[in-house]
Design a protein around this motif. Structure first.
Motif, PDB file in Angstrom:
ATOM      1  N   SER A   1       0.834  -1.204   0.000  1.00  0.00           N
ATOM      2  CA  SER A   1       0.000   0.000   0.000  1.00  0.00           C
ATOM      3  C   SER A   1       0.864   1.247   0.000  1.00  0.00           C
ATOM      4  CB  SER A   1      -0.919   0.015   1.227  1.00  0.00           C
ATOM      5  OG  SER A   1      -1.654   1.222   1.295  1.00  0.00           O
ATOM      6  N   THR A   2       0.409   2.260  -0.726  1.00  0.00           N
ATOM      7  CA  THR A   2       1.075   3.563  -0.692  1.00  0.00           C
ATOM      8  C   THR A   2       0.288   4.554   0.154  1.00  0.00           C
ATOM      9  OG1 THR A   2      -0.080   4.222  -2.717  1.00  0.00           O
ATOM     10  CG2 THR A   2       2.106   3.219  -2.963  1.00  0.00           C
ATOM     11  N   THR A   3      -0.853   4.135   0.688  1.00  0.00           N
ATOM     12  CA  THR A   3      -1.715   5.055   1.440  1.00  0.00           C
ATOM     13  C   THR A   3      -1.910   4.651   2.895  1.00  0.00           C
ATOM     14  OG1 THR A   3      -3.696   3.851   0.720  1.00  0.00           O
ATOM     15  CG2 THR A   3      -2.980   5.706  -0.640  1.00  0.00           C
ATOM     16  N   LEU A   4      -1.579   3.426   3.240  1.00  0.00           N
ATOM     17  CA  LEU A   4      -1.778   2.952   4.607  1.00  0.00           C
ATOM     18  C   LEU A   4      -0.677   3.491   5.509  1.00  0.00           C
ATOM     19  CD1 LEU A   4      -3.801   1.023   6.055  1.00  0.00           C
ATOM     20  CD2 LEU A   4      -2.104  -0.797   5.738  1.00  0.00           C
ATOM     21  N   ASP A   5      -1.072   4.158   6.594  1.00  0.00           N
ATOM     22  CA  ASP A   5      -0.096   4.734   7.524  1.00  0.00           C
ATOM     23  C   ASP A   5       0.472   3.694   8.483  1.00  0.00           C
ATOM     24  OD1 ASP A   5      -0.376   7.316   6.492  1.00  0.00           O
ATOM     25  OD2 ASP A   5      -2.136   7.702   7.747  1.00  0.00           O
ATOM     26  N   LYS A   6      -0.393   2.828   8.963  1.00  0.00           N
ATOM     27  CA  LYS A   6       0.077   1.770   9.859  1.00  0.00           C
ATOM     28  C   LYS A   6      -0.844   0.566   9.725  1.00  0.00           C
ATOM     29  CE  LYS A   6      -2.355   3.668  13.903  1.00  0.00           C
ATOM     30  NZ  LYS A   6      -2.200   4.083  15.314  1.00  0.00           N
ATOM     31  N   ALA A   7      -0.296  -0.607   9.975  1.00  0.00           N
ATOM     32  CA  ALA A   7      -1.044  -1.852   9.891  1.00  0.00           C
ATOM     33  C   ALA A   7      -1.143  -2.436  11.291  1.00  0.00           C
ATOM     34  CB  ALA A   7      -0.344  -2.819   8.941  1.00  0.00           C
ATOM     35  N   GLU A   8      -2.330  -2.391  11.874  1.00  0.00           N
ATOM     36  CA  GLU A   8      -2.500  -2.743  13.280  1.00  0.00           C
ATOM     37  C   GLU A   8      -2.739  -4.228  13.517  1.00  0.00           C
ATOM     38  OE1 GLU A   8      -5.542  -0.216  14.797  1.00  0.00           O
ATOM     39  OE2 GLU A   8      -4.269   1.574  14.788  1.00  0.00           O
ATOM     40  N   TRP A   9      -3.122  -4.959  12.502  1.00  0.00           N
ATOM     41  CA  TRP A   9      -3.327  -6.395  12.671  1.00  0.00           C
ATOM     42  C   TRP A   9      -2.011  -7.041  13.065  1.00  0.00           C
ATOM     43  CZ3 TRP A   9      -5.406  -9.899   8.115  1.00  0.00           C
ATOM     44  CH2 TRP A   9      -5.847 -11.122   8.642  1.00  0.00           C
ATOM     45  N   HIS A  10      -2.047  -7.924  14.030  1.00  0.00           N
ATOM     46  CA  HIS A  10      -0.843  -8.546  14.587  1.00  0.00           C
ATOM     47  C   HIS A  10       0.086  -9.064  13.497  1.00  0.00           C
ATOM     48  CE1 HIS A  10       1.751 -10.953  17.113  1.00  0.00           C
ATOM     49  NE2 HIS A  10       1.441 -12.032  16.411  1.00  0.00           N
ATOM     50  N   ASN A  11       1.375  -8.747  13.637  1.00  0.00           N
ATOM     51  CA  ASN A  11       2.435  -9.268  12.772  1.00  0.00           C
ATOM     52  C   ASN A  11       2.279  -8.800  11.324  1.00  0.00           C
ATOM     53  OD1 ASN A  11       4.829 -10.611  12.427  1.00  0.00           O
ATOM     54  ND2 ASN A  11       4.003 -12.672  12.666  1.00  0.00           N
ATOM     55  N   SER A  12       1.862  -7.550  11.149  1.00  0.00           N
ATOM     56  CA  SER A  12       1.681  -6.986   9.813  1.00  0.00           C
ATOM     57  C   SER A  12       2.764  -5.954   9.504  1.00  0.00           C
ATOM     58  CB  SER A  12       0.307  -6.310   9.694  1.00  0.00           C
ATOM     59  OG  SER A  12      -0.735  -7.250   9.796  1.00  0.00           O
ATOM     60  N   THR A  13       3.192  -5.924   8.241  1.00  0.00           N
ATOM     61  CA  THR A  13       4.214  -4.985   7.779  1.00  0.00           C
ATOM     62  C   THR A  13       3.755  -4.368   6.469  1.00  0.00           C
ATOM     63  OG1 THR A  13       5.972  -6.329   8.767  1.00  0.00           O
ATOM     64  CG2 THR A  13       6.628  -4.730   7.077  1.00  0.00           C
ATOM     65  N   ILE A  14       3.927  -3.075   6.336  1.00  0.00           N
ATOM     66  CA  ILE A  14       3.540  -2.370   5.114  1.00  0.00           C
ATOM     67  C   ILE A  14       4.701  -2.384   4.127  1.00  0.00           C
ATOM     68  CG2 ILE A  14       2.824  -0.153   4.132  1.00  0.00           C
ATOM     69  CD1 ILE A  14       1.576   0.492   6.869  1.00  0.00           C
ATOM     70  N   ILE A  15       4.388  -2.683   2.863  1.00  0.00           N
ATOM     71  CA  ILE A  15       5.366  -2.611   1.783  1.00  0.00           C
ATOM     72  C   ILE A  15       4.952  -1.490   0.840  1.00  0.00           C
ATOM     73  CG2 ILE A  15       6.286  -3.761  -0.264  1.00  0.00           C
ATOM     74  CD1 ILE A  15       6.025  -6.385   1.164  1.00  0.00           C
ATOM     75  N   SER A  16       5.866  -0.596   0.551  1.00  0.00           N
ATOM     76  CA  SER A  16       5.622   0.472  -0.431  1.00  0.00           C
ATOM     77  C   SER A  16       6.916   0.671  -1.213  1.00  0.00           C
ATOM     78  CB  SER A  16       5.193   1.767   0.264  1.00  0.00           C
ATOM     79  OG  SER A  16       6.175   2.192   1.189  1.00  0.00           O
ATOM     80  N   GLY A  17       6.928   1.631  -2.097  1.00  0.00           N
ATOM     81  CA  GLY A  17       8.143   1.859  -2.880  1.00  0.00           C
ATOM     82  C   GLY A  17       8.283   0.836  -3.985  1.00  0.00           C
ATOM     83  N   ASP A  18       9.463   0.243  -4.120  1.00  0.00           N
ATOM     84  CA  ASP A  18       9.730  -0.742  -5.167  1.00  0.00           C
ATOM     85  C   ASP A  18       9.198  -2.098  -4.711  1.00  0.00           C
ATOM     86  OD1 ASP A  18      10.700  -2.449  -7.102  1.00  0.00           O
ATOM     87  OD2 ASP A  18      12.651  -1.462  -7.242  1.00  0.00           O
ATOM     88  N   VAL A  19       7.926  -2.346  -5.024  1.00  0.00           N
ATOM     89  CA  VAL A  19       7.252  -3.549  -4.524  1.00  0.00           C
ATOM     90  C   VAL A  19       7.904  -4.806  -5.084  1.00  0.00           C
ATOM     91  CG1 VAL A  19       5.074  -4.819  -4.490  1.00  0.00           C
ATOM     92  CG2 VAL A  19       5.090  -2.337  -4.152  1.00  0.00           C
ATOM     93  N   ALA A  20       8.210  -4.803  -6.375  1.00  0.00           N
ATOM     94  CA  ALA A  20       8.798  -5.996  -6.993  1.00  0.00           C
ATOM     95  C   ALA A  20      10.113  -6.375  -6.325  1.00  0.00           C
ATOM     96  CB  ALA A  20       9.005  -5.759  -8.482  1.00  0.00           C
ATOM     97  N   ALA A  21      10.961  -5.391  -6.060  1.00  0.00           N
ATOM     98  CA  ALA A  21      12.242  -5.663  -5.415  1.00  0.00           C
ATOM     99  C   ALA A  21      12.041  -6.179  -3.995  1.00  0.00           C
ATOM    100  CB  ALA A  21      13.104  -4.401  -5.400  1.00  0.00           C
ATOM    101  N   GLU A  22      11.074  -5.615  -3.292  1.00  0.00           N
ATOM    102  CA  GLU A  22      10.818  -6.046  -1.919  1.00  0.00           C
ATOM    103  C   GLU A  22      10.259  -7.462  -1.883  1.00  0.00           C
ATOM    104  OE1 GLU A  22      10.825  -5.618   2.254  1.00  0.00           O
ATOM    105  OE2 GLU A  22      11.858  -4.602   0.608  1.00  0.00           O
ATOM    106  N   VAL A  23       9.366  -7.785  -2.810  1.00  0.00           N
ATOM    107  CA  VAL A  23       8.806  -9.137  -2.851  1.00  0.00           C
ATOM    108  C   VAL A  23       9.886 -10.145  -3.233  1.00  0.00           C
ATOM    109  CG1 VAL A  23       7.172 -10.643  -4.050  1.00  0.00           C
ATOM    110  CG2 VAL A  23       6.457  -8.366  -3.294  1.00  0.00           C
TER     111      VAL A  23
END
Length: 207
Positions: free
Chosen positions: A95-117
């Motif tokens: 997500s490019t719009t989510l500020d924080k992910a509150e569900w347990h053990n969640s991490t936000i990925i933004s930027g270069d998604v393909a490289a991160e995946v």
């Protein structure tokens, strides 16, 4: 290195939008939400349980993440094969719009998604990284050849409108069929492994 898999529900005309309920996704004035519900049975449940038995982490688009986060934390039965894993295992939300992910053990990925995946695939060694739903995310990762395997559950219904998984612009891709089965209510479950680019030829008649 972890395998990245996609599990997707689609209609005969390729629609993946809002399989679970009328309010799930109404983009574009979509009024057919909940189309998968009449086809639930024990065969479907057994297949899904098998998929979740292999998971090590989840990779989700923002919309799917919001739907799951609004429902699955309410299921507290630790013996539930879906809820127990969704609520405990790592979840990566793109997500490019989510500020924080509150569900347990969640991490936000933004930027270069393909490289991160690609990095996640290299670093995860315990079970599959699984995409569920998240059609737009799946299409973007297909463009980078990052999805290794797809479970397409094809429902015997045509809707005539809605978001389609393989929309125009999807990169040409060849698949190999790994397995296939049909539930008691007629849902065809096909598992495909990506196999590079399509091959072409021609049928020619002798003159």
């Amino acid at each position: 290195m972890a395998k990245l898999t996609l599990t997707q529900f689609v209609t005969l005309d390729g629609v993946y939008q809002a399989p679970g309920g009328p309010k799930e996704d109404t983009r574009g004035g979509f009024t057919h939400g909940g189309w998968s519900f009449p086809y639930a049975d024990d065969d479907f449940g057994a297949f899904i349980t098998g998929v979740f038995d292999r998971v090590g982490a989840f990779l989700l688009g923002r919309r799917t993440y919001d739907i799951f986060a609004g429902a699955w934390p309410k299921v507290t039965d630790e013996s539930d094969p879906v809820a127990s894993r969704l609520n405990s295992l790592p979840k990566y939300v793109v997500s490019t719009t989510l500020d924080k992910a509150e569900w347990h053990n969640s991490t936000i990925i933004s930027g270069d998604v393909a490289a991160e995946v690609a990095r996640l695939k290299r670093e995860h060694t315990d079970g599959e990284i699984q995409i569920h739903g998240s059609g737009a995310l799946a299409r973007s990762l297909m463009a980078h050849d990052l999805i290794d395997e797809m479970h397409l559950l094809v429902y015997p219904v045509v809707l005539g409108s809605g978001l389609r998984l393989f929309a125009d612009g999807v990169p040409p891709t060849r698949f190999g069929l790994v397995s296939s089965s049909v539930t008691s209510k007629g849902v065809a479950i096909h598992t495909y492994r990506t196999a590079g680019r399509p091959e072409y030829g021609a049928f020619e008649l002798d003159e």
